[in-house]
Structures are given as structure tokens and as C-alpha cells.
Design an enzyme around this catalytic site. Structure first.
Site, PDB file in Angstrom:
ATOM      1  N   HIS A 128      21.391  31.391 -17.376  1.00 51.52           N
ATOM      2  CA  HIS A 128      21.999  31.812 -16.291  1.00 51.52           C
ATOM      3  C   HIS A 128      22.993  31.189 -16.551  1.00 51.52           C
ATOM      4  CE1 HIS A 128      22.335  34.832 -13.202  1.00 51.52           C
ATOM      5  NE2 HIS A 128      22.704  33.817 -12.873  1.00 51.52           N
ATOM      6  N   GLU A 129      22.671  29.855 -15.611  1.00 51.17           N
ATOM      7  CA  GLU A 129      24.371  28.871 -15.114  1.00 51.17           C
ATOM      8  C   GLU A 129      24.901  28.761 -16.571  1.00 51.17           C
ATOM      9  OE1 GLU A 129      24.567  29.107 -12.492  1.00 51.17           O
ATOM     10  OE2 GLU A 129      22.495  29.338 -11.832  1.00 51.17           O
TER      11      GLU A 129
ATOM     12  N   HIS B 126      27.965  31.340 -16.511  1.00 53.19           N
ATOM     13  CA  HIS B 126      29.058  30.883 -15.751  1.00 53.19           C
ATOM     14  C   HIS B 126      30.016  29.895 -16.128  1.00 53.19           C
ATOM     15  CE1 HIS B 126      26.921  33.606 -12.785  1.00 53.19           C
ATOM     16  NE2 HIS B 126      26.405  32.975 -12.706  1.00 53.19           N
TER      17      HIS B 126
END
Length: 379
Positions: free
Chosen positions: A32-33, A36
Site C-alpha cells: 500500500h505504502e 504511494h
């Protein structure tokens, strides 16, 4: 001596839950990170920190671009902090931005175009869906796909299927005109249509017959002390009659299967949330870290493939959760950016501050509710 053995047993039992839980959560949070981070870098935004976990740093290093990669003490999430962020939730630090040099301002998150900020924020949840597709596809490619022919072995007495006229030996050909290849196709179709009439075409004695059945919602035990509502029609498939087997899949077929599974999980999760709000499902099914750890520990006993499939399921759930239009979550940021794109300028600092406070309160309430469900399930 007996006390020591007892503590050892408790410790070993705890590890059975903790290790699979950390394995699953770390995979999901990292990707998920990473979404980003990668899109932010692609958009020219400088990252200051990439953390798996919150709180004090346990171990880490700083790369050539100045990003601090670290593993933190509280393994319940993670964050990427970009230049110009006030905190891990990407709340803009206006005072810091005002003091930046021209070069720093070009690399800061708050000063990036609304399109670049939106892309960077949306990349996290999107990475969760890509991860789920990759896991489902990878496990299917390695282990194959378990399937069964759509043949009825038994009709449950008093069930909607019996009332509709199903008989043992019927082969299901289609549901509402859509072809059925495997028994799981029928299961998925029924699960998504509680209390809705379904026209099922079956083959009996070599002839097609149309039967109309309405799934009945029944309460079932999830195996972890909770119950859930599920639509059923009351037909059973068994190994001999339905030819249970494992089909090998090639790369393209596996990828297609990964996409189909991810879409099905997404659809069912969204429907479940809607059913909770309408009272069709019990809200006590919503769990937090304790329950995830419990499920991870139980599933890990079934093998790595099962644990990875659980990670894919949770990855979809976390992706959808982050897309909710709640400030503090990715979806809340995207909502602010949508207003900014329409208005041509950002919402005022006061409005955003109030929004973040409301979002924080909602997130905290959800966490408390999930923890309460976890604890009540242990009592």
C-alpha cells in the site's frame, strides 16, 4: 515447573497467531505504502520517510534520495511522509511550506498540482487491488484451481431448492441465462442475490428445464465465535458425483482468475458494508487486529497458499477502507482534491482542519468498535 510449562504454552500459542498476523499485515502495508511512494516519486514529489508500523523506529536506513526507510514498533499500519507533510496522515504543513526554498517547493507534496497529489494518494489503494490480483493469480498458477462440476448430489429437505423442484442428478447449465461451468459459479451467483428470484436452467434426463428459486438468508457460524448471514438455496455437491478436482492454469488463465477473484471479493465486501447499514448483516462481524491475528493463525495451519489468499482478501478490504470518503483516509484526501479541482482552489485551512478532526474521530470510533468486537469474541 508446571507454571513455567503453562507460560511456555501460552507463549507458543501466541506466536502461532502473532507471526502469521505480522506476515500478512506487513505484506499489505508495504505494498500500500509502496504505491504511494512510487507514484509520488514519479510525480516529482520528495519522500522523507517510508515506515512499516508506527511509533519508535526499530531499524532503518536512509537511501541516496534522503528517504528514511524504517520498521517501527507498532505494527498496525504504516505511512509515507512527503516533503511538506505535517504528519503521517499527509496533513499539509503550511508554515513549513512558506519557509521552503524555490527548489524545495517544487518537490513538496502540498505545492504539487491537484492531479499529481490525487494520483499519489490513489496509488495506495490501487496497489492493494494489484497485490490481491497478483496473489490470487500466483497461488492459482502454482497450486491450481480447485473446481467441481455443477451437478446436484443432494437437495436439502425443506430448502428453497426442494420447493423449486431441484432433484439429485440435475446439472446446472445457467443462472438467469448466464452459463455455469463450475459449482462455484452457482455459489457466487447465489451469494450476491439474497432473497431475489433466480431462474436456473438445469439438465435432467438429457433435457433442459427452467426452475425458479429464491435464495433464503440463513445465519451461519464463521468458526470464530461470530455469526453471519448468507443466502442459500439448499443444494449440495459431493466429490464423486461432481468430480472434485484441481485444474492447472497457465499464466494468462491465472491472471484472469486473479482479476475475477479480486472483483468478486470487492463486490461482496461493498455489498456487505451496505447490508450492515441496512441491518441485513451483523455489525459485530467487523473485526480488528485481534481477530485478524486469530484468523491468520488458524489459516496458517492450512499452508502458505491459504495464508496468502487471506492476505489477498484483507488487501482488498484495506484498499476499499482507504477509499472511503473520510478525512484522514485516502478517500477523504481525494474528496478534498475533487472539491479543489471543481472550485479551482483548495478548501480553506479551517474547513480542512475541521474535516481532519471529524475524520480522526470517525477512524478512532471504528477502531474502538472493532477492538470491542474482538474482545467480546474472546469472552
Amino acid at each position: 515447573m508446571e507454571a513455567g510449562l503453562g507460560l511456555g504454552s501460552i507463549w507458543n500459542g501466541g506466536l502461532m497467531y502473532i507471526i502469521p498476523f505480522l506476515f500478512v499485515l506487513t505484506i499489505i502495508v508495504f505494498f500500500h505504502e509502496l504505491g504511494h511512494y512510487l507514484v509520488g516519486r514519479w510525480c516529482g514529489i520528495r519522500s522523507l520517510a517510508f515506515s512499516v508500523g508506527f511509533g519508535p523506529e526499530i531499524v532503518g536506513f536512509t537511501d541516496r534520495q534522503g528517504t528514511r526507510w524504517k520498521l517501527s514498533a507498532i505494527p498496525l499500519g504504516g505511512y509515507v511522509k512527503f516533503l511538506g507533510d505535517e504528519n503521517a496522515a499527509s496533513v499539509p504543513d503550511r508554515s513549513a511550506v512558506a519557509r521552503m526554498s524555490e527548489k524545495e517547493a517544487r518537490e513538496a507534496f502540498p505545492t504539487a498540482s491537484v492531479g499529481r497529489r490525487a494520483a499519489t494518494v490513489a496509488a495506495g489503494p490501487i496497489a492493494n487491488f494489484i497485490l490481491a490480483i497478483a496473489i490470487f493469480a500466483g497461488v492459482a498458477y502454482v497450486q491450481g484451481r480447485p473446481v467441481a462440476d455443477p451437478i446436484v448430489s443432494e437437495v436439502v429437505e425443506g430448502s428453497p431448492a426442494e420447493e423449486a423442484g431441484f432433484e439429485a442428478g440435475d446439472r446446472v447449465l445457467a443462472t438467469d441465462g448466464q452459463p455455469v461451468t463450475y459449482f462455484s459459479d452457482l455459489q457466487k451467483y447465489v451469494t450476491a442475490r439474497p432473497d431475489q428470484p433466480i431462474v436456473v436452467t438445469v439438465e435432467r434426463d438429457g433435457k433442459p428445464i427452467e426452475l425458479t428459486v429464491t435464495p433464503r438468508t440463513e445465519e451461519r457460524d464463521d468458526g470464530f465465535g461470530k455469526t453471519f448471514n448468507v443466502p442459500v438455496v439448499g443444494i449440495v455437491a459431493r466429490g464423486t458425483e461432481s468430480s472434485f478436482r484441481v485444474e492447472e492454469l497457465g499464466p494468462v488463465e491465472s491472471l484472469r482468475y486473479g482479476v475475477e477473484q479480486t472483483w468478486f471479493v470487492t463486490e461482496r465486501t461493498v455489498n456487505f458494508i451496505g447490508e450492515v447499514f441496512t441491518g441485513r448483516q451483523n455489525a459485530d462481524q467487523i473485526g480488528g487486529p485481534i481477530r485478524i491475528a486469530q484468523v491468520s493463525g488458524e489459516v496458517s495451519t492450512l499452508g502458505l497458499g491459504a495464508l496468502l489468499n487471506l492476505a489477498a482478501l484483507l488487501s482488498v478490504s484495506i484498499g476499499l477502507l482507504n477509499l472511503m470518503p473520510v478525512p484522514m483516509l485516502d478517500g477523504g484526501h481525494l474528496l478534498f482534491y475533487a472539491f479543489e479541482a471543481v472550485r479551482g482552489r483548495p478548501l480553506s485551512e479551517q474547513v480542512q482542519e475541521v474535516g481532519f478532526k471529524i475524520g480522526l474521530a470517525l477512524v478512532m470510533m471504528l477502531m474502538v468498535f472493532a477492538f470491542w468486537n474482538d474482545i467480546s469474541g474472546l469472552v
